[in-house]
Design a protein around this motif. Sequence first.
Motif, PDB file in Angstrom:
ATOM      1  N   ASP A   1       0.563  -1.109   0.069  1.00  0.00           N
ATOM      2  CA  ASP A   1       0.085  -0.339   0.167  1.00  0.00           C
ATOM      3  C   ASP A   1       1.307   1.550   0.210  1.00  0.00           C
ATOM      4  OD1 ASP A   1      -2.193   1.413   0.082  1.00  0.00           O
ATOM      5  OD2 ASP A   1      -2.303   1.320   2.092  1.00  0.00           O
TER       6      ASP A   1
ATOM      7  N   ASP B   1      -2.561   8.570  10.439  1.00  0.00           N
ATOM      8  CA  ASP B   1      -2.722   7.819   9.657  1.00  0.00           C
ATOM      9  C   ASP B   1      -4.487   6.779   9.832  1.00  0.00           C
ATOM     10  OD1 ASP B   1      -2.921   6.472   6.790  1.00  0.00           O
ATOM     11  OD2 ASP B   1      -2.951   4.585   8.103  1.00  0.00           O
TER      12      ASP B   1
ATOM     13  N   GLU C   1      -5.919  12.367  10.333  1.00  0.00           N
ATOM     14  CA  GLU C   1      -6.894  11.522   9.115  1.00  0.00           C
ATOM     15  C   GLU C   1      -8.202  11.260   9.637  1.00  0.00           C
ATOM     16  OE1 GLU C   1      -7.094   8.763   5.324  1.00  0.00           O
ATOM     17  OE2 GLU C   1      -6.310   8.018   6.792  1.00  0.00           O
TER      18      GLU C   1
ATOM     19  N   ASP D   1      -4.626  10.388  -1.370  1.00  0.00           N
ATOM     20  CA  ASP D   1      -6.357   9.637  -1.325  1.00  0.00           C
ATOM     21  C   ASP D   1      -7.320   9.735  -2.680  1.00  0.00           C
ATOM     22  OD1 ASP D   1      -5.109   7.483  -0.220  1.00  0.00           O
ATOM     23  OD2 ASP D   1      -5.663   8.463   1.349  1.00  0.00           O
TER      24      ASP D   1
HETATM   25  C1  GLC Z   1      -4.477   6.110   5.325  1.00  0.00           C
HETATM   26  C2  GLC Z   1      -3.607   7.120   4.144  1.00  0.00           C
HETATM   27  C3  GLC Z   1      -4.406   5.947   2.960  1.00  0.00           C
HETATM   28  C4  GLC Z   1      -3.705   4.409   3.233  1.00  0.00           C
HETATM   29  C5  GLC Z   1      -4.660   3.848   4.192  1.00  0.00           C
HETATM   30  C6  GLC Z   1      -4.423   2.467   5.112  1.00  0.00           C
HETATM   31  O1  GLC Z   1      -6.203   6.221   4.531  1.00  0.00           O
HETATM   32  O2  GLC Z   1      -4.190   7.769   3.131  1.00  0.00           O
HETATM   33  O3  GLC Z   1      -3.363   6.204   1.765  1.00  0.00           O
HETATM   34  O4  GLC Z   1      -4.267   3.764   2.531  1.00  0.00           O
HETATM   35  O5  GLC Z   1      -4.415   5.037   5.436  1.00  0.00           O
HETATM   36  O6  GLC Z   1      -2.264   2.991   5.991  1.00  0.00           O
END
Ligand code: GLC
Length: 570
Positions: A60, A196, A253, A327
């Motif tokens: 990822d 995150d 986030e 994203d």
């Molecule tokens: C958050 C990040 C994204 C990632 C996910 C898992 O949403 O912004 O890019 O794939 O977390 O870590």
Amino acid sequence: MERKWWKEAVFYQIYPQSFYDANGDGIGDLQGIMEKIPYLKELGITALWICPFYCSPLVDNGYDISDYYAVNSEFGSIEDARELLKCANENGIRVILDLVINHTSDQHPWFQEACADKESKYRDYYIFREDVSRLSQLRSNFGGSTWTQIRDGSWYFHTFAKEQPDLNWENKVLRKELYTMINWWLRQGVSGFRLDAITYIQKDMSFPPVEPDGPDGLCDVMKHCLNVPGIEEKLLEMRRETYGRGDFVTVAEAPGVPAEKLEAYIGENGFFSMIFDFSYTDIDIWIGEAWAKPKKWSVEEFKENLFRNQRLVRETGWAANYLENHDQPRSINKYFAGVEKEQMEKYADTMAKALGTLFFFLRGTPFIYQGEELGMRNTVFSTMEEVNDVNSRGQYERALLEGYTEEEAFEAVNRRSRDHARCPMQWNDNVNFGFSTEKPWIACNRICSKQTVERESQDKQSVLSYYKKMIRLRNHSPYAETFVYGDLIEVVYGNYELLAPCDEALFLYTRTLGHEKLLIICNFTDKQAALPECIDIAALEQAQILISNYEEGARSVIRPYEAVVYKLDF
Ligand code: GLC
Ligand code: CA
């Protein structure tokens, strides 16, 4: 209003693998970021958020960490990281890192140990169950079950891909290890973190059975594992043990934090300095549903969401305003999705500047995502093979499973793929836009051939020149104080202060401080719009225009995608 360095900052988000490849292996690196510090300085930004560059198998793209204390060799070394931090700081640029602590990579030694030995102390760092048949059957964020079986027959839980096992935040020893790691990075000279997926760390560990919400027999993980009560103590503890001890910034986030919880999250003694709101950036999709499920949205709804966030945050703290991130698809394509190709060609730069103006002068700290300042647009994919993003692939499968046709599933990926934002940054007209001399790890954008730093630096009318001007206005002009600390009042249209009805297409807000009043106007459509009656047109005609995306700034009629900022005289 308490003064803080991060309230005055302009952040720039870097996706390291796509920013600049200094050593010519097709993938961006820390050395590359260092070489571009002069560009960032010239742009005027004062802080960087750098996406993960830790050791990772990159399933990822780095959000699957296998060693928190080391740099992935493709990006450089820990010495490079230190040098980058030093170089940025010396140039007046602070750096925050991505903190990914809801999960690790399945290649992390903790997880490897946990799988190899049931008795290992690391087993309890993760969430293992012997039998999951009677437990919650949830759909992970990238599709498929949140439970994956290992060789010894037991199952582990993952909110995202199966290569991203969730950490068990109930385990005190694990939490301590994470805090030690956070403090270590703080000592290396970082100024804070972007956290995150942080609102997933708390789970109901009994995993009670749930009603499925899709043909796969699963239920959306967000419905059961997001903002679960009990999370508060953990977030407080982390703050107390780490970044709460100094003048650091944290931006989380944290989708779906309910209004009544905002105080706890970003209030005076909140868990974080700021959180990202998704109500306006995810306006084009159904949260938790397949991208392919059509969603109509109106400018009105968008306006409502944007200003609702401003109103809520105004009561409690400080906003983190953003148009784009790693994203999200590019903002022009998202917000102006229905626009015909010809119109798009004609207005793209004007649109980019209008969106920039609308967001940049809101109350809060602006975050610019690499390439946004060039007005980059989405690329286009011709087959699924060209798509790298693990989420896009999951979404494609899910759409097929839910009965959408291949075309529909693919169209949704073309509209929403995270790869749009991950195409290489465009520096000049050289091969691969000067990003790398080697074939880049991800294909270059096929749509925007003119949006390069070199071209736009030489053009006073470019989106880049406009962004530079916005940054100077906000940070180094006589109006800086008002742009940063002034109050925001939505002038019209059914929200904050209903002064008069107004054309749906128009966004109007003021920023005021003491005797200073700045008026921001932005037309979101290709139709002309008349200013509402509450605006004194005669006064506007006398008013000074601070910035505008048309050569001659607006008067009573606001032209297609026009944006203008006035200094009003009382
Ligand atoms: C958050 C990040 C994204 C990632 C996910 C898992 O949403 O912004 O890019 O794939 O977390 O870590
Ligand atoms: Ca490289």
